[in-house]
Design a protein around this motif. Structure first.
Motif, PDB file in Angstrom:
ATOM      1  N   TYR A   1      -0.300  56.614 -13.612  1.00 47.30           N
ATOM      2  CA  TYR A   1       0.974  56.117 -13.086  1.00 47.30           C
ATOM      3  C   TYR A   1       0.916  55.723 -11.617  1.00 47.30           C
ATOM      4  N   LYS A   2      -0.049  56.251 -10.859  1.00 48.21           N
ATOM      5  CA  LYS A   2      -0.121  55.881  -9.442  1.00 48.21           C
ATOM      6  C   LYS A   2      -0.419  54.397  -9.265  1.00 48.21           C
ATOM      7  N   ASP A   3      -1.031  53.781 -10.251  1.00 47.02           N
ATOM      8  CA  ASP A   3      -1.307  52.349 -10.207  1.00 47.02           C
ATOM      9  C   ASP A   3      -0.363  51.557 -11.101  1.00 47.02           C
ATOM     10  N   ASN A   4       0.576  52.243 -11.721  1.00 49.76           N
ATOM     11  CA  ASN A   4       1.548  51.588 -12.611  1.00 49.76           C
ATOM     12  C   ASN A   4       2.928  52.216 -12.396  1.00 49.76           C
ATOM     13  N   LEU A   5       3.413  52.147 -11.173  1.00 52.83           N
ATOM     14  CA  LEU A   5       4.652  52.841 -10.805  1.00 52.83           C
ATOM     15  C   LEU A   5       5.843  52.394 -11.639  1.00 52.83           C
ATOM     16  N   SER A   6       5.903  51.128 -11.993  1.00 55.27           N
ATOM     17  CA  SER A   6       7.048  50.642 -12.774  1.00 55.27           C
ATOM     18  C   SER A   6       7.098  51.268 -14.156  1.00 55.27           C
ATOM     19  N   SER A   7       5.931  51.720 -14.666  1.00 53.99           N
ATOM     20  CA  SER A   7       5.886  52.315 -16.001  1.00 53.99           C
ATOM     21  C   SER A   7       6.508  53.706 -16.037  1.00 53.99           C
ATOM     22  N   ILE A   8       6.689  54.313 -14.852  1.00 55.49           N
ATOM     23  CA  ILE A   8       7.267  55.653 -14.798  1.00 55.49           C
ATOM     24  C   ILE A   8       8.639  55.679 -15.465  1.00 55.49           C
ATOM     25  N   PHE A   9       9.391  54.588 -15.326  1.00 56.33           N
ATOM     26  CA  PHE A   9      10.761  54.553 -15.826  1.00 56.33           C
ATOM     27  C   PHE A   9      10.863  53.990 -17.243  1.00 56.33           C
ATOM     28  N   ASN A  10       9.733  53.618 -17.822  1.00 56.45           N
ATOM     29  CA  ASN A  10       9.749  53.032 -19.169  1.00 56.45           C
ATOM     30  C   ASN A  10       9.459  54.110 -20.203  1.00 56.45           C
TER      31      ASN A  10
END
Length: 301
Positions: free
Chosen positions: A103-112
């Motif tokens: 998630y550190k390289d895919n921050l937008s995925s945290i909310f998905n």
């Protein structure tokens, strides 16, 4: 979804449809098991539906037990909404924390959340914290409410694990046992397929054969629920039923987690965090129960 039965052992095909699931040891072949369905053009996940059904059944049981114990069921309905909201947030936060390398390289995925990624222990921690805060603010008997609430938690867990079945997730490594489950390779995440699974794939096949750990945990939780339900009248102090749940679930999860291939690991180690937490909670619950019972016994002398 259609259900087929093999006539004799070994008659299952070596090629499965991408939406099929089989249990060869039980002679069961399920065709076209869907992850979602549509109503008026809206896609609905079976995972969510099963969690919703679990919640409804949980409140039915909680209301029944609360009335028997002369408690107000409305208190549980009031706190239930907050537990649901913060439980989901806690489950997601727990998962993200222990999957931070992704998630550190895919921050937008945290909310998905629709991509998956909810950890039950995170939900439990947040849920218990919410219950504590609610009871303190409303001046309710926190331990008495927890004793009743954990029965509903188990109901939710029992149904929720079948959501993992629909999603083809939360399974273990290779198995050739009675309850072994076959899943098409295309239906699961590649990172959860181990070398052991690949080594047992026959030439021309497109499936893996694994431990159905979702089933193990669902059945274990059902047994734990039945046991606690019939033993709750024998508790020696308020909060003891909650301790039975914490310890009972902890030790069960410790063993089942050891089979899974999607473990969340403690940073910098190869230790499954849920397995370690399970044994810690079991030990803490057991020691607390022994200490409190011993103090009560000494107080009556």
């Amino acid at each position: 979804m259609s259900i087929g039965m093999s006539d004799t052992e070994g008659t299952f095909p070596d090629w499965m449809g991408d939406t099929d699931i089989a249990f060869p040891g039980l002679g069961i072949y399920l065709e076209n098991v869907p992850k979602t369905f549509e109503i008026f053009g809206v896609t609905i996940a079976w995972y969510g539906v099963l969690i919703g059904i679990g919640m409804l059944l949980a409140f039915v049981l909680i209301s029944h037990v609360a009335k028997k114990q002369k408690m107000n069921p409305d208190d549980f309905y009031d706190v239930g909404l907050y537990i649901l909201i913060f439980g989901i947030l806690g489950a997601r936060l727990y998962y993200v924390i222990f999957s931070w390398d992704y998630y550190k390289d895919n921050l937008s995925s945290i909310f998905n959340i629709r991509q998956g990624g909810l950890a039950i222990y995170g939900g439990l921690i947040a849920g218990f914290a919410t219950m504590i805060i609610y009871c303190i603010r409303k001046k309710k008997n926190m331990f008495a409410m927890m004793d009743v609430g954990v029965l509903g938690v188990l109901v939710g867990q029992i149904l929720g694990r079948w959501g993992n079945f629909m999603n083809r997730e939360a399974f273990g490594d290779y198995s050739d046992g009675l309850f072994a489950m076959r899943l098409p390779v295309a239906a699961v995440r590649s990172g959860e397929i181990t070398d052991t699974m690949r080594a047992h794939m026959t030439e021309g096949s497109n499936y893996i054969q694994v431990h159905p750990t979702f089933l193990y945990e669902s059945m274990y939780n059902l047994a734990l629920l039945i046991l606690i339900y019939f033993l709750q009248g024998k508790k020696r102090f308020e909060g003891e039923v909650a301790l039975w749940y914490i310890g009972g679930y902890g030790i069960g999860r410790f063993f089942i987690e050891g089979l899974r291939t999607d473990q969340l690991l403690l940073p910098g180690t190869h230790l499954p965090v849920s397995q370690m937490l399970g044994i810690i909670l079991f030990t803490a619950a057991l020691l607390t129960d022994i200490i409190v019972r011993k103090k009560q016994k000494m107080a009556t002398k």
